[in-house]
Motif scaffolding. Structure first.
Motif, short mmCIF file in Angstrom:
data_model
loop_
_atom_site.label_atom_id
_atom_site.label_comp_id
_atom_site.label_asym_id
_atom_site.label_seq_id
_atom_site.Cartn_x
_atom_site.Cartn_y
_atom_site.Cartn_z
N LYS A 186 -0.20 3.19 3.24
CA LYS A 186 -1.66 3.02 2.86
C LYS A 186 -0.80 2.36 1.90
O LYS A 186 -1.56 2.12 0.97
CB LYS A 186 -3.07 3.74 2.65
N GLY A 187 0.65 1.16 1.20
CA GLY A 187 1.14 0.91 0.66
C GLY A 187 1.47 1.48 -0.43
O GLY A 187 1.81 1.53 -1.76
N VAL A 188 1.65 3.00 -0.30
CA VAL A 188 2.66 4.70 -1.37
C VAL A 188 3.22 5.02 -0.26
O VAL A 188 3.30 5.33 0.79
CB VAL A 188 1.24 5.20 -2.28
N GLN A 189 4.40 5.77 -1.64
CA GLN A 189 5.20 6.56 -0.69
C GLN A 189 5.57 7.88 -2.02
O GLN A 189 5.12 7.45 -3.08
CB GLN A 189 6.43 6.22 -0.83
N ALA A 190 5.16 9.06 -1.48
CA ALA A 190 5.47 9.92 -1.89
C ALA A 190 6.44 10.56 -1.58
O ALA A 190 7.25 10.95 -0.36
CB ALA A 190 4.71 10.78 -2.36
N THR A 191 7.35 12.08 -2.86
CA THR A 191 8.84 12.40 -2.14
C THR A 191 8.26 14.35 -2.36
O THR A 191 7.22 14.42 -3.51
CB THR A 191 10.01 12.18 -2.59
N PHE A 199 3.36 23.38 -1.64
CA PHE A 199 4.52 22.18 -1.70
C PHE A 199 4.54 21.54 -2.48
O PHE A 199 3.62 21.80 -3.94
CB PHE A 199 3.47 21.77 -0.36
N VAL A 200 6.03 21.41 -3.51
CA VAL A 200 5.87 20.41 -4.14
C VAL A 200 5.84 18.68 -4.20
O VAL A 200 6.70 18.63 -3.29
CB VAL A 200 6.63 21.03 -5.40
N VAL A 201 5.01 17.85 -4.71
CA VAL A 201 5.17 16.87 -5.09
C VAL A 201 5.77 16.65 -6.40
O VAL A 201 5.74 16.84 -7.27
CB VAL A 201 3.70 16.01 -4.88
N ARG A 202 6.80 15.68 -6.45
CA ARG A 202 7.55 15.48 -7.23
C ARG A 202 7.00 14.15 -8.11
O ARG A 202 5.94 13.09 -8.03
CB ARG A 202 9.27 14.62 -6.58
N ALA A 203 6.94 14.37 -9.38
CA ALA A 203 6.77 12.98 -10.63
C ALA A 203 6.61 12.07 -10.18
O ALA A 203 8.61 11.75 -9.60
CB ALA A 203 7.37 13.44 -11.64
N GLY A 204 6.48 11.04 -10.08
CA GLY A 204 6.39 9.54 -10.08
C GLY A 204 6.28 9.27 -8.15
O GLY A 204 6.05 7.95 -8.40
N SER A 205 5.93 10.33 -7.76
CA SER A 205 5.22 10.19 -6.19
C SER A 205 3.73 8.97 -7.21
O SER A 205 3.35 8.97 -7.45
CB SER A 205 5.31 11.25 -5.49
N GLN A 206 3.83 8.65 -5.33
CA GLN A 206 2.26 7.00 -5.58
C GLN A 206 0.94 7.91 -4.48
O GLN A 206 2.15 9.09 -3.94
CB GLN A 206 2.32 6.30 -5.05
N ALA A 207 -0.20 7.82 -5.03
CA ALA A 207 -1.24 7.96 -4.18
C ALA A 207 -2.06 6.64 -3.89
O ALA A 207 -2.11 6.48 -5.03
CB ALA A 207 -1.68 9.64 -4.89
N VAL A 208 -2.86 7.08 -3.10
CA VAL A 208 -4.02 5.40 -3.39
C VAL A 208 -5.38 5.81 -4.01
O VAL A 208 -5.61 6.88 -4.11
CB VAL A 208 -3.94 5.50 -1.78
N VAL A 209 -5.26 4.59 -4.46
CA VAL A 209 -6.86 4.96 -5.27
C VAL A 209 -7.71 5.01 -4.15
O VAL A 209 -8.73 5.85 -4.86
CB VAL A 209 -6.02 3.14 -6.35
N ALA A 210 -8.42 3.98 -3.18
CA ALA A 210 -9.43 4.73 -2.35
C ALA A 210 -8.91 5.10 -1.02
O ALA A 210 -7.50 5.69 -0.30
CB ALA A 210 -9.17 2.60 -1.88
N VAL A 211 -9.62 6.06 -1.29
CA VAL A 211 -10.33 7.14 -0.63
C VAL A 211 -10.66 7.38 0.88
O VAL A 211 -12.19 6.18 1.14
CB VAL A 211 -11.00 8.77 -0.63
N GLY A 239 -2.42 -0.52 -9.35
CA GLY A 239 -2.66 -0.61 -8.03
C GLY A 239 -2.27 1.00 -7.35
O GLY A 239 -3.67 1.06 -6.02
N VAL A 240 -2.02 1.54 -8.11
CA VAL A 240 -1.81 2.44 -7.24
C VAL A 240 -2.35 3.71 -8.33
O VAL A 240 -1.90 3.29 -9.17
CB VAL A 240 -0.42 2.78 -6.13
N LEU A 241 -2.03 5.61 -7.25
CA LEU A 241 -2.39 6.66 -8.79
C LEU A 241 -0.61 6.54 -8.36
O LEU A 241 0.15 6.86 -7.26
CB LEU A 241 -3.33 7.93 -8.22
N ILE A 258 -4.10 14.04 -0.62
CA ILE A 258 -4.37 13.57 -1.83
C ILE A 258 -3.43 12.22 -2.13
O ILE A 258 -3.43 11.53 -2.47
CB ILE A 258 -3.88 14.53 -3.30
N VAL A 259 -2.14 12.16 -1.18
CA VAL A 259 -1.40 11.53 -1.24
C VAL A 259 -1.90 9.97 -0.36
O VAL A 259 -2.02 8.63 -0.68
CB VAL A 259 -0.12 11.63 -0.66
N LEU A 260 -2.62 10.07 0.93
CA LEU A 260 -2.97 9.38 1.43
C LEU A 260 -4.33 9.43 1.47
O LEU A 260 -5.00 8.19 2.31
CB LEU A 260 -2.80 9.56 2.89
N GLY A 261 -5.26 10.02 0.70
CA GLY A 261 -6.55 10.03 0.55
C GLY A 261 -7.35 9.96 1.32
O GLY A 261 -8.60 9.27 2.29
#
Length: 288
Positions: A186-191, A199-211, A239-241, A258-261
């Motif tokens: 959905k146009g985002v990427q998280a690590t 489960f740790v999501v790292r700083a700088g990762s992205q999440a979708v705005v629209a769920v 345009g992303v979180l 949370i990442v993919l909404g």
């Protein structure tokens, strides 16, 4: 690396859900853990006649999950009696004092209270019922060092007692943590990576705005997302979180939701650099 330690839990009335007194090896402190309903009986304990710091925990009035109050008392008992009458949310308490009376004074516990509130606010893992950030009292260099050691013992014990409000994500994956994984779509990427805390999501990762509509039916996930936005863990950018800090989720699926909404399976959403899913990695490690 943290040193191994042992805890001794004494079930004072024979009820595993009742009063528990917890000591830690090579420490002058002790903890009393008890449900709110037992305060009328527990308040007669000599430990609560001492100076100490305490935590109140209970369900959030606005939905799922717990909230926290941190306080101090000189002694503890009158403060707990006041909260018993005036604070509705809490269902259990943890009081910290010392094995011998007089080893903590008012300034010591004010310092511990201030540090605990600051740590909880920085971790952003649980809402606080405390309205303000109390200032640290003036302590001598020696007293401050002693209280940092005392605090370290408390923070080591609390996760074992089921309280994770003060834990921040490790800055880099530890040797015992899993490999760095990626969740994208959905146009985002998280690590992120698995660690002992979750489960740790790292700083700088992205999440979708629209769920998705399915996500909006997930009460717990919606409330967590709202908290992350309110606390500034997630900020909208381009345009992303974006995650402004490393954040520990309870499970891989909670993170990928949370990442993919949407409603996701974290064991298949998170993949390593070779495209293996977390499920495949775990199955290989288990020899299956």
């Amino acid at each position: 690396m943290s040193a191994p330690f042992s805890l001794r839990i004494f079930v004072a009335d024979g009820d595993p859900d009742g009063l528990r007194i917890v000591d830690k090896s090579n420490w002058i402190g002790k903890a009393l853990v008890f449900p709110r309903a037992l305060l009328p009986q527990v308040k007669a304990r000599p430990e609560l006649a001492q100076t100490g710091v305490y935590l109140l925990l209970g369900p959030r009035p606005d939905g799922e999950g717990d909230m926290l109050y941190v306080g101090e008392g000189d002694p503890i008992r009158p403060r707990l009696e006041s909260h018993y009458a005036q604070k509705d949310f809490w269902t259990r308490a943890i009081g910290f004092t010392t094995t011998t009376a007089g080893q903590l004074n008012k300034a010591h516990v004010q310092f511990l209270e201030s540090r605990l509130i600051a740590l909880a606010r920085a971790a952003k893992r649980m809402p606080l019922d405390n309205a303000n950030q109390p200032a640290e009292p003036s302590l001598s260099e020696a007293d401050r060092a002693d209280m940092e050691v005392f605090l370290g013992h408390m923070l080591g014990m609390l996760p074992v007692l089921g309280v994770h409000a003060f834990e921040q994500a490790p800055k880099v994956p530890a040797a015992k943590a899993g490999p760095v994984l990626t969740c994208k779509g959905k146009g985002v990427q998280a690590t992120g990576y698995e660690a002992s805390q979750g489960f740790v999501v790292r700083a700088g990762s992205q999440a979708v705005v629209a769920v998705t509509n399915a996500f909006n039916q997930m009460t717990g996930a919606c409330e967590l997302r709202a908290d992350l936005l309110k606390n500034g863990v997630l900020v909208e950018e381009g345009g992303v979180l974006r995650f402004t800090q490393d954040y520990v989720f309870s499970a891989p699926s909670a993170a990928s939701d949370i990442v993919l909404g949407g409603s996701t399976n974290g064991r298949t959403s998170w993949k390593d650099a070779n495209g293996r899913t977390l499920k495949e990695i775990q199955m290989a490690e288990a020899g299956q």
